[in-house]
Design a protein around this motif. Structure first.
Motif, mmCIF file in Angstrom:
data_model
loop_
_atom_site.group_PDB
_atom_site.id
_atom_site.type_symbol
_atom_site.label_atom_id
_atom_site.label_comp_id
_atom_site.label_asym_id
_atom_site.label_seq_id
_atom_site.Cartn_x
_atom_site.Cartn_y
_atom_site.Cartn_z
ATOM 1 N N PHE A 58 0.838 -1.206 0.000
ATOM 2 C CA PHE A 58 0.000 0.000 0.000
ATOM 3 C C PHE A 58 0.871 1.254 0.000
ATOM 4 C CE2 PHE A 58 -2.633 3.229 2.249
ATOM 5 C CZ PHE A 58 -3.671 3.299 1.330
ATOM 6 N N GLU A 59 1.942 1.189 0.804
ATOM 7 C CA GLU A 59 2.891 2.317 0.829
ATOM 8 C C GLU A 59 3.508 2.522 -0.553
ATOM 9 O OE1 GLU A 59 7.181 3.462 2.858
ATOM 10 O OE2 GLU A 59 5.897 1.995 3.851
ATOM 11 N N GLY A 60 3.917 1.399 -1.197
ATOM 12 C CA GLY A 60 4.479 1.488 -2.542
ATOM 13 C C GLY A 60 3.482 2.042 -3.545
ATOM 14 N N ALA A 61 2.195 1.639 -3.393
ATOM 15 C CA ALA A 61 1.156 2.129 -4.309
ATOM 16 C C ALA A 61 0.958 3.623 -4.167
ATOM 17 C CB ALA A 61 -0.151 1.395 -4.038
ATOM 18 N N ILE A 62 0.956 4.109 -2.923
ATOM 19 C CA ILE A 62 0.794 5.556 -2.687
ATOM 20 C C ILE A 62 1.945 6.327 -3.335
ATOM 21 C CG2 ILE A 62 0.827 7.362 -0.913
ATOM 22 C CD1 ILE A 62 -0.672 5.385 0.916
ATOM 23 N N ILE A 63 3.157 5.841 -3.078
ATOM 24 C CA ILE A 63 4.338 6.526 -3.639
ATOM 25 C C ILE A 63 4.298 6.475 -5.171
ATOM 26 C CG2 ILE A 63 6.853 6.327 -3.885
ATOM 27 C CD1 ILE A 63 6.866 5.528 -0.881
ATOM 28 N N GLY A 64 3.893 5.323 -5.724
ATOM 29 C CA GLY A 64 3.799 5.189 -7.184
ATOM 30 C C GLY A 64 2.763 6.106 -7.787
ATOM 31 N N LEU A 65 1.582 6.189 -7.145
ATOM 32 C CA LEU A 65 0.508 7.047 -7.657
ATOM 33 C C LEU A 65 0.919 8.512 -7.676
ATOM 34 C CD1 LEU A 65 -2.627 5.398 -5.996
ATOM 35 C CD2 LEU A 65 -2.153 5.576 -8.454
ATOM 36 N N ILE A 66 1.727 8.908 -6.694
ATOM 37 C CA ILE A 66 2.198 10.304 -6.635
ATOM 38 C C ILE A 66 3.347 10.522 -7.618
ATOM 39 C CG2 ILE A 66 3.291 12.054 -5.175
ATOM 40 C CD1 ILE A 66 1.832 10.721 -2.778
ATOM 41 N N SER A 67 4.296 9.575 -7.619
ATOM 42 C CA SER A 67 5.571 9.783 -8.319
ATOM 43 C C SER A 67 5.490 9.575 -9.831
ATOM 44 C CB SER A 67 6.637 8.837 -7.752
ATOM 45 O OG SER A 67 6.738 8.962 -6.362
ATOM 46 N N ILE A 68 4.772 8.514 -10.248
ATOM 47 C CA ILE A 68 4.810 8.154 -11.675
ATOM 48 C C ILE A 68 4.241 9.256 -12.569
ATOM 49 C CG2 ILE A 68 3.921 6.529 -13.392
ATOM 50 C CD1 ILE A 68 4.302 4.309 -11.297
ATOM 51 N N PRO A 69 3.057 9.806 -12.286
ATOM 52 C CA PRO A 69 2.565 10.902 -13.149
ATOM 53 C C PRO A 69 3.487 12.114 -13.151
ATOM 54 C CG PRO A 69 0.785 10.031 -11.779
ATOM 55 C CD PRO A 69 2.052 9.445 -11.253
ATOM 56 N N ILE A 70 4.012 12.448 -11.945
ATOM 57 C CA ILE A 70 4.925 13.604 -11.867
ATOM 58 C C ILE A 70 6.196 13.307 -12.653
ATOM 59 C CG2 ILE A 70 6.307 15.045 -10.320
ATOM 60 C CD1 ILE A 70 4.175 14.581 -8.168
ATOM 61 N N GLY A 71 6.710 12.062 -12.548
ATOM 62 C CA GLY A 71 7.927 11.681 -13.271
ATOM 63 C C GLY A 71 7.755 11.771 -14.777
ATOM 64 N N ILE A 72 6.602 11.318 -15.271
ATOM 65 C CA ILE A 72 6.335 11.383 -16.716
ATOM 66 C C ILE A 72 6.284 12.840 -17.177
ATOM 67 C CG2 ILE A 72 4.549 10.967 -18.460
ATOM 68 C CD1 ILE A 72 3.991 8.301 -17.004
ATOM 69 N N LEU A 73 5.581 13.674 -16.407
ATOM 70 C CA LEU A 73 5.492 15.099 -16.755
ATOM 71 C C LEU A 73 6.864 15.772 -16.655
ATOM 72 C CD1 LEU A 73 2.151 16.074 -14.963
ATOM 73 C CD2 LEU A 73 2.535 15.861 -17.419
ATOM 74 N N ALA A 74 7.649 15.376 -15.624
ATOM 75 C CA ALA A 74 8.985 15.969 -15.446
ATOM 76 C C ALA A 74 9.895 15.595 -16.619
ATOM 77 C CB ALA A 74 9.597 15.491 -14.130
ATOM 78 N N GLY A 75 9.837 14.319 -17.045
ATOM 79 C CA GLY A 75 10.642 13.895 -18.194
ATOM 80 C C GLY A 75 10.247 14.640 -19.452
ATOM 81 N N PHE A 76 8.946 14.782 -19.656
ATOM 82 C CA PHE A 76 8.423 15.509 -20.810
ATOM 83 C C PHE A 76 8.856 16.976 -20.766
ATOM 84 C CE2 PHE A 76 5.127 18.171 -22.720
ATOM 85 C CZ PHE A 76 5.010 17.608 -23.981
ATOM 86 N N ALA A 77 8.690 17.609 -19.591
ATOM 87 C CA ALA A 77 9.028 19.035 -19.442
ATOM 88 C C ALA A 77 10.525 19.263 -19.611
ATOM 89 C CB ALA A 77 8.561 19.536 -18.073
ATOM 90 N N GLY A 78 11.331 18.336 -19.060
ATOM 91 C CA GLY A 78 12.786 18.476 -19.177
ATOM 92 C C GLY A 78 13.245 18.430 -20.618
ATOM 93 N N ILE A 79 12.705 17.485 -21.398
ATOM 94 C CA ILE A 79 13.070 17.375 -22.809
ATOM 95 C C ILE A 79 12.558 18.583 -23.589
ATOM 96 C CG2 ILE A 79 12.576 16.070 -24.911
ATOM 97 C CD1 ILE A 79 14.738 14.824 -23.258
ATOM 98 N N ALA A 80 11.345 19.039 -23.268
ATOM 99 C CA ALA A 80 10.776 20.206 -23.963
ATOM 100 C C ALA A 80 11.650 21.438 -23.735
ATOM 101 C CB ALA A 80 9.352 20.460 -23.485
ATOM 102 N N ILE A 114 8.039 -0.111 -15.999
ATOM 103 C CA ILE A 114 9.299 -0.303 -15.275
ATOM 104 C C ILE A 114 9.161 0.183 -13.838
ATOM 105 C CG2 ILE A 114 11.697 0.498 -15.115
ATOM 106 C CD1 ILE A 114 11.734 0.496 -18.188
ATOM 107 N N SER A 115 8.532 1.339 -13.668
ATOM 108 C CA SER A 115 8.387 1.921 -12.334
ATOM 109 C C SER A 115 7.492 1.055 -11.442
ATOM 110 C CB SER A 115 7.801 3.334 -12.448
ATOM 111 O OG SER A 115 8.585 4.109 -13.316
ATOM 112 N N ILE A 116 6.374 0.587 -11.985
ATOM 113 C CA ILE A 116 5.441 -0.233 -11.196
ATOM 114 C C ILE A 116 6.102 -1.536 -10.768
ATOM 115 C CG2 ILE A 116 3.302 -1.580 -11.322
ATOM 116 C CD1 ILE A 116 2.206 0.704 -13.155
ATOM 117 N N ILE A 117 6.781 -2.200 -11.722
ATOM 118 C CA ILE A 117 7.445 -3.470 -11.405
ATOM 119 C C ILE A 117 8.534 -3.259 -10.352
ATOM 120 C CG2 ILE A 117 8.934 -5.290 -12.342
ATOM 121 C CD1 ILE A 117 7.353 -4.938 -15.000
#
Length: 860
Positions: free
Chosen positions: A334-356, A391-394
């Motif tokens: 459950f702890e991992g799920a909470i961290i994943g739900l917060i981190s994964i969307p932000i990580g995707i947006l951060a990667g996108f924003a960084g490249i942009a 990759i992140s979820i696994i």
């Protein structure tokens, strides 16, 4: 939400620092995978768009097809768009002022062709009927022949042919004149009448040296009879590896003789019919993606593993009040799920924003550079998002499962006391007496601290090792991409070449003073023969000898040698670049020259690009030069030239010899020493120039030149090579910068978290009398131990991965394996600086903490 999950959320809130660090670690990891995937896809998209902007969008071309064959191609399931194209031929352009460009080159397209090929109208409109035509605006601007819209144009259209040459010449062949002054002529002419309906800008596909100005007409499929033939150019519905076999099969079924492919564009889709190149691409992609994924997994795992102790204590507390194994595992997931739900969307947006943001910065430099018309655009594919998320979820699942499984097997008391993490014995923390003698008690305590909590120490070292592997692997990968590009490119280092039958230095020198000329070099060339001892020839030639020893003459291998005599200033500049004294070379009684040592060539049997030494020789040795009497077919020793230096530097305009050839660079004075009256007529002089406006310079030369001179403007080819190198450099340094930043973030994240979790330990050391100076000394030694251990593991593993990449490149590009010594040195220095900085930053944050309060504190 059940009580266990509520307690998990509460625990995360109370341990805000650890939770935040874990979230940041996962965000960085997701951002890394997302950014790398996006960078690769976006870079390939740029190359695709640039190729389309330059040469048009098409994949397969079926040549000389009739109406029935066109219908078969159009109805094929793989065909998305059908374009009809036809090279009608050449027509004499009356009163043209440019003697090097006396023709109109007439090409036909259907309506779809006007859309898919880069044709830009400057005035009027495009043709809509087969008796309408548009002319390049260069007809008026360069040829000085004026035609208005609505004018009738009657042309005798034919093929450019020359006696002794079987095939007709194309736009890639400049105007042909032989040594005796005979020139090409138009054959098989027929009369056509057109109405001019507009003008177009000079097409990007028209070579600067082409003898015909482009004129475009219209081909109407409905008016074609059974005898008419055109080229069917196809845009495929899906670009995939099987397109080559499918196109060949379709051609065979419909009796189509010739099929060509847009290899450059298809290569940027990751599709090629070169098996070696395909193998190289697949192997390299697999290796580099494995390295990146392992780095990503390590980063997420570190974020969880560094705080296993704290979670174990929390789980032990739950067990002490009755929580079952299943509930404890569920709590961690459950702890991992909470961290994943917060981190994964932000990580995707951060990667996108960084490249942009990176692309915005880069585009300001490459916009319009070197003729490039396209900008880098951020291209995000569903696959890259799914890969980053998967990759992140696994990894989060694995990182959560391992401590949960471990904690579920430990008793509540042991978990609370954390005895499973730190099991002390004399053997465990034993250190060498030499450490204490050499470095003092602080170094011994620092080493004991690392041994006391091996798990945390190993996680930190693992993080450092992964960072080293990431940087060195990516650095080696990108530098070898550039090396491979250099081997496969033409490496043209001039804009314009001028030469002519019987032309000498005096004929060419005036053109060096033309407006816009930024650099020039006059080179005299003489082709002679030489014979090289068997032990001095490269391996590729040794294989030839083993197959047929009759190649040798008196035990020596026959070579051709090109003597390049540079003008005074060019030779001075070249000698300075090579690092030799030009005056000593010119003043010698014995002719001396500089040999170009390394050459690259394409092996026709294997299709591989190879790099090899032209000859195994050294300074001080001599090369015998033989001249051939073509009437008697006898060779005589003309002279010999001493090797003064060996270099990889290539002078302006010199195109290195292939395998079995030697290039010798000499001064003008030495060239005159080597030339005797028997070979005087074999010497050819060339002028090479760079210009700030190559087209204007070409026009100026053509206005002034005599009829015996030829002008070869290669600016388009050169721009394409430089454009590719520029784009590759952007990709290379962007990739390396991205990996470097991620590696630094990984190290800082891991070390700062480790230090934060040791607050109570440090407070205890200070409470028993360790001074600030001693404490800093202890931490410095810990930094050194971390760095040394990381380098000890990281560099050998990195070298092994580099060698695997080298073996992958060898499928297509053959050159020696060399270690990137500067990158290795940079990594060694950088690791100690980054580890030291991370330690310093973390310790500074702890300096203001009260010892008593810290000893009482449970949470971080």
């Amino acid at each position: 939400m059940n009580i266990v999950n509520k307690l998990t959320v509460r625990h995360l809130k109370e341990n805000k620092r650890r939770t935040l660090v874990t979230i940041i670690g996962v965000i960085i990891s997701v951002a890394m995978v997302m950014a790398v995937a996006t960078l690769g896809v976006s870079f390939m998209d740029l190359l695709q768009r640039q190729s389309i902007a330059t040469d048009g969008e098409w994949h397969v071309q079926y040549e000389n097809v009739d109406s029935d064959q066109i219908e078969a191609i159009e109805s094929d399931e793989s065909t998305k768009t059908l374009i009809l194209a036809n090279d009608v031929g050449y027509a004499k352009l009356d009163e043209a002022k440019n003697e090097s460009k006396p023709y109109l080159f007439i090409k036909e397209y259907n309506e779809q062709g006007f859309k898919n090929f880069p044709i830009e109208i400057s005035e009027g409109r495009l043709p809509q009927e087969d008796n309408e035509i548009v002319l390049s605006e260069e007809v008026a601007g360069n040829a000085k022949v004026k035609h208005g819209i609505g004018d009738q144009l009657t042309l005798n259209v034919g093929e450019r042919q020359m006696e002794g040459v079987e095939r007709p010449f194309s736009q890639n062949d400049p105007l042909q004149t032989d040594v005796e002054g005979a020139s090409e002529a138009l054959e098989n002419q027929n009369t056509r009448t057109y109405t001019i309906v507009g003008t177009i800008k000079r097409p990007t596909w028209e070579p600067a040296w082409a003898p015909g100005y482009t004129a475009i007409s219209y081909v109407d499929q409905s008016l074609m009879n059974s005898k008419d033939s055109v080229d069917a150019v196809v845009v495929l519905d899906k670009v995939k590896r099987s397109l080559y076999e499918h196109a060949e099969t379709l051609a065979k079924q419909n009796n189509i003789e010739n099929v060509t492919f847009n290899d450059e564009l298809l290569r940027y889709y990751g599709v090629t019919d070169n098996d070696n190149l395909l193998t190289t691409m697949l192997l390299l992609t697999g290796i580099i993606m494995s390295v990146i994924i392992i780095g990503s997994v390590a980063l997420i795992y570190n974020a969880f593993a560094i705080s296993v102790s704290e979670r174990s204590r929390h789980l032990g507390m739950l067990a002490s009040v009755g929580a079952t194994k299943r509930q404890k595992q569920t709590s961690v997931f459950f702890e991992g799920a909470i961290i994943g739900l917060i981190s994964i969307p932000i990580g995707i947006l951060a990667g996108f924003a960084g490249i942009a943001a990176t692309f915005m910065f880069i585009n300001s430099f490459i916009e319009g550079a070197l003729g490039g018309t396209e900008k880098l655009q951020v291209v995000v594919t569903p696959l890259s998002i799914l890969v980053a998320c998967g990759i992140s979820i696994i990894t989060i699942f694995i990182s959560s499962y391992m401590p949960a499984r471990k904690a579920s097997k430990v008793s509540a008391i042991d978990a609370i006391r954390q005895t499973q993490d730190i099991k002390l014995s004399g053997k465990t923390v034993k250190t060498s007496k030499l450490i204490r003698k050499l470095f003092g008690i602080e170094a011994e305590i620092g080493l004991k601290n690392l041994k006391r909590n091996k798990r945390r120490y190993q996680v930190t070292v693992f993080s450092l090792v992964i960072s080293i592997i990431l940087f060195l692997s990516v650095s080696y990968f990108t530098s070898n991409l550039e090396k491979s590009l250099e081997l496969s490119q033409q490496n043209i280092n001039f804009d314009i070449q001028v030469w002519g039958s019987g032309a000498d230095e005096g004929d060419l020198e005036p053109y060096t003073r033309l407006k816009n000329v930024t650099k020039s070099s006059i080179v005299k060339e003489l082709n002679v023969n030489t014979y090289v001892a068997r032990d001095a020839i490269p391996e590729a030639l040794e294989k030839n000898v083993q197959q047929d020893e009759s190649i040798l003459k008196d035990g020596k291998y026959p070579y051709y040698t090109v003597i390049h005599g540079l003008d005074e200033q060019s030779f001075q500049d070249y000698a300075k670049k090579v690092g030799v004294d030009a005056e000593k070379l010119k003043g010698s009684d014995n002719p001396t020259g500089i040999v170009i040592e390394n050459i690259s060539y394409m092996d026709q049997e294997t299709g591989q690009f190879k790099e090899t030494k032209s000859i195994k020789t050294q300074s001080g040795e001599s090369i015998d030069l033989y001249k051939m009497n073509y009437e008697t077919e006898e060779e005589t020793l003309m002279n010999k030239v001493e090797v003064s230096a060996l270099t990889d530097e290539v002078p302006m305009g010199v195109n290195t010899a292939g395998i079995g050839g030697i290039d010798v660079i000499v001064s003008k004075e030495t060239m005159n020493q080597l030339i005797d009256k028997d070979v005087q007529e074999d010497v050819q002089a060339y002028l090479y120039m760079n210009s700030s406006d190559p087209m204007e310079t070409q026009e100026a030369i053509e206005d002034e030149k005599g009829t015996n001179l030829n002008v070869y403007n290669v600016v388009q080819s050169r721009q394409r090579d430089k454009q590719m190198i520029l784009f590759m450099s952007v990709f290379t340094y962007g990739f390396i910068s991205l990996i470097s930043l991620i590696s630094i973030a990984n190290i800082f994240n891991t070390i700062s978290t480790s230090i934060s979790l040791r607050k109570r330990e440090f407070a205890m050391l200070k409470s028993v009398g360790m001074t600030p100076k001693g404490f800093n000394k202890m931490m410095n030694y810990e930094s050194i131990f971390y760095g040394m251990k990381a380098i000890l593991y990281g560099i050998p593993i990195s070298i092994a991965i580099m060698f695997l990449m080298y073996l992958s490149f060898r499928s297509t590009f053959v050159y020696g394996f060399t270690l990137p010594w500067m990158s290795l040195l940079f990594v060694i220095i950088a690791i100690f600086i980054i580890v030291g900085s991370a330690m310093f930053y973390s310790i500074k944050k702890l300096e203001k903490n009260n010892i008593v309060d810290t000893l009482k504190q449970e949470n971080v």
